[in-house]
Motif scaffolding. Sequence first.
Motif, PDB file in Angstrom:
ATOM      1  N   LEU A 253       0.826  -1.207   0.000  1.00 30.65           N
ATOM      2  CA  LEU A 253       0.000   0.000   0.000  1.00 30.65           C
ATOM      3  C   LEU A 253       0.861   1.259   0.000  1.00 30.65           C
ATOM      4  CD1 LEU A 253      -2.688  -1.142   2.588  1.00 30.65           C
ATOM      5  CD2 LEU A 253      -3.007  -0.903   0.115  1.00 30.65           C
ATOM      6  N   ALA A 254       1.961   1.235   0.745  1.00 25.51           N
ATOM      7  CA  ALA A 254       2.835   2.406   0.828  1.00 25.51           C
ATOM      8  C   ALA A 254       3.521   2.704  -0.498  1.00 25.51           C
ATOM      9  CB  ALA A 254       3.883   2.206   1.926  1.00 25.51           C
ATOM     10  N   THR A 255       3.723   1.681  -1.316  1.00 25.43           N
ATOM     11  CA  THR A 255       4.388   1.876  -2.611  1.00 25.43           C
ATOM     12  C   THR A 255       3.389   2.003  -3.752  1.00 25.43           C
ATOM     13  OG1 THR A 255       4.543  -0.538  -2.922  1.00 25.43           O
ATOM     14  CG2 THR A 255       6.419   0.567  -1.892  1.00 25.43           C
ATOM     15  N   TRP A 256       2.101   1.888  -3.445  1.00 27.36           N
ATOM     16  CA  TRP A 256       1.063   1.852  -4.480  1.00 27.36           C
ATOM     17  C   TRP A 256       0.564   3.262  -4.761  1.00 27.36           C
ATOM     18  CZ3 TRP A 256       0.048  -2.625  -6.970  1.00 27.36           C
ATOM     19  CH2 TRP A 256      -1.058  -2.689  -7.810  1.00 27.36           C
ATOM     20  N   PRO A 257       0.697   3.761  -5.994  1.00 28.71           N
ATOM     21  CA  PRO A 257       0.234   5.113  -6.302  1.00 28.71           C
ATOM     22  C   PRO A 257      -1.278   5.242  -6.146  1.00 28.71           C
ATOM     23  CG  PRO A 257       1.674   4.275  -8.032  1.00 28.71           C
ATOM     24  CD  PRO A 257       1.327   3.118  -7.148  1.00 28.71           C
ATOM     25  N   GLY A 259      -4.173   8.727  -6.216  1.00 26.97           N
ATOM     26  CA  GLY A 259      -4.421  10.156  -6.162  1.00 26.97           C
ATOM     27  C   GLY A 259      -3.172  10.949  -6.489  1.00 26.97           C
ATOM     28  N   VAL A 260      -2.983  12.054  -5.786  1.00 26.85           N
ATOM     29  CA  VAL A 260      -1.828  12.917  -6.053  1.00 26.85           C
ATOM     30  C   VAL A 260      -0.705  12.665  -5.059  1.00 26.85           C
ATOM     31  CG1 VAL A 260      -3.267  14.723  -7.045  1.00 26.85           C
ATOM     32  CG2 VAL A 260      -2.800  14.763  -4.597  1.00 26.85           C
ATOM     33  N   GLU A 261      -0.910  11.732  -4.101  1.00 27.26           N
ATOM     34  CA  GLU A 261       0.088  11.552  -3.053  1.00 27.26           C
ATOM     35  C   GLU A 261       1.380  10.965  -3.597  1.00 27.26           C
ATOM     36  OE1 GLU A 261      -1.606   9.291   0.097  1.00 27.26           O
ATOM     37  OE2 GLU A 261      -2.890  10.920   0.782  1.00 27.26           O
ATOM     38  N   ILE A 262       1.271   9.939  -4.407  1.00 34.24           N
ATOM     39  CA  ILE A 262       2.445   9.334  -5.032  1.00 34.24           C
ATOM     40  C   ILE A 262       2.114   9.125  -6.501  1.00 34.24           C
ATOM     41  CG2 ILE A 262       3.927   7.300  -5.138  1.00 34.24           C
ATOM     42  CD1 ILE A 262       3.748   6.987  -2.211  1.00 34.24           C
ATOM     43  N   GLN A 263       2.913   9.702  -7.345  1.00 35.23           N
ATOM     44  CA  GLN A 263       2.643   9.639  -8.774  1.00 35.23           C
ATOM     45  C   GLN A 263       3.082   8.289  -9.350  1.00 35.23           C
ATOM     46  OE1 GLN A 263       0.954  12.033 -10.418  1.00 35.23           O
ATOM     47  NE2 GLN A 263       0.755  13.010  -8.415  1.00 35.23           N
ATOM     48  N   LEU A 338       7.048  10.426   1.599  1.00 34.14           N
ATOM     49  CA  LEU A 338       6.613   9.267   2.375  1.00 34.14           C
ATOM     50  C   LEU A 338       6.260   9.640   3.812  1.00 34.14           C
ATOM     51  CD1 LEU A 338       9.144   6.676   0.978  1.00 34.14           C
ATOM     52  CD2 LEU A 338       6.652   6.420   0.903  1.00 34.14           C
ATOM     53  N   PHE A 339       7.057  10.506   4.426  1.00 31.58           N
ATOM     54  CA  PHE A 339       6.702  10.977   5.769  1.00 31.58           C
ATOM     55  C   PHE A 339       5.392  11.755   5.739  1.00 31.58           C
ATOM     56  CE2 PHE A 339      11.322  10.541   7.032  1.00 31.58           C
ATOM     57  CZ  PHE A 339      11.089   9.643   8.061  1.00 31.58           C
ATOM     58  N   ALA A 340       5.205  12.540   4.674  1.00 36.40           N
ATOM     59  CA  ALA A 340       3.954  13.290   4.548  1.00 36.40           C
ATOM     60  C   ALA A 340       2.766  12.349   4.385  1.00 36.40           C
ATOM     61  CB  ALA A 340       4.034  14.251   3.362  1.00 36.40           C
ATOM     62  N   ARG A 341       2.938  11.308   3.582  1.00 38.64           N
ATOM     63  CA  ARG A 341       1.860  10.327   3.405  1.00 38.64           C
ATOM     64  C   ARG A 341       1.558   9.632   4.732  1.00 38.64           C
ATOM     65  NH1 ARG A 341       1.161   5.449  -1.097  1.00 38.64           N
ATOM     66  NH2 ARG A 341      -0.457   6.749  -1.987  1.00 38.64           N
ATOM     67  N   ALA A 342       2.589   9.259   5.479  1.00 37.36           N
ATOM     68  CA  ALA A 342       2.382   8.650   6.792  1.00 37.36           C
ATOM     69  C   ALA A 342       1.588   9.581   7.698  1.00 37.36           C
ATOM     70  CB  ALA A 342       3.723   8.298   7.426  1.00 37.36           C
TER      71      ALA A 342
END
Length: 351
Positions: A253-257, A259-263, A338-342
């Motif tokens: 999930l953390a590596t899965w794009p 929305g705009v969080e991870i392109q 990644l810290f922002a996503r967390a």
Amino acid sequence: MENRIIADCVDLHVLSRWMDDHDLEKGPLHNAQQLTGGTQNILIRFKRGQREFVFRRPPQHVRSNSNEIMRRETRVLAALANTRVPHPNLIAACLDENVLGAVFYLMESVDGFNPIEGLPETHVENPSIRHRMGVSMIEALSELSGIDYQKAGLEGFGHTENYLERQVERWSQHLLSYNNVQEWYGDTDFAELSMVREWLATNTPKDFTPGLIHGDYHLGNVIFPRDSGDVSAIVDWELSTIGDPLLDLGWLLATWPEGVEIQPEDVGVNPFTGFPSHAELIEAYSKLAARPIDHLNWYAVLACYKMAIIVEGTNARACAGKAPREVGDRLHDKAIGLFARAGRWVENPIH
């Protein structure tokens, strides 16, 4: 360069004699080709007789734990035989470092492609196949999470006592170790760091059911056939251990794009439209895996935290002049993201 690596790291004549001793086909080794990928280990595909082999050994400059990691890989691949977990079949292993200067093993060649190296036309043109790719990854992960590691001969393959409690402290200390690099400018750009670390420590799940985990489960470590979206094999088992299998789901999930969080370019898969959403991945896992996912958000946040600290290590090396500056800058930006996503998942749990 590829031929140079093969010549420097693998004496094909010695390998041939070793294969003779183990009755692995007859005749010369031909069509030897180095395989590329995210791993630093050396992969060489070749044919002998009517059979195709893939050779795997540690990097050219063997690190202190490289041979032990390779031994662990052979052990887990052997344990996966006759299971429904898609994996490269182990053919034979040489645990004696003196034969070729490092532990090595041979496995079956898996026909297919890795999605981060480009999608075939069939997959590019069909979003339903791309959706199937994500669902199939969950199916494979569910099979892995259900392995009885003790019956599979993996007793002692990992230390499960206080496993979850150790995670936050271990990776926090890892980040602090970067202070040994005088030129590293510290964690001043990680606005969410303290909040995320405290939340993880406070909300650690009380217990878990131990199982076999891959340790680095993402799109870069799976092979798909060129005509479907079903996983052919999970590869690169060097971080596998006995732990909490929900960490593999959190990592995915953390590596899965989304929305705009991870392109999509962060995982190198294009187009990414059609792939399942986080919610779809979670729903599929909850239906397939015999594990409660009540605390899934903790595992996803931990994955972001751990991954951010790992990639920041390259920035620390760049600050010390041991890695290209542009690579350090790029991965530092990724760590910030990644810290922002967390932090966002702490405030608004993933679902």
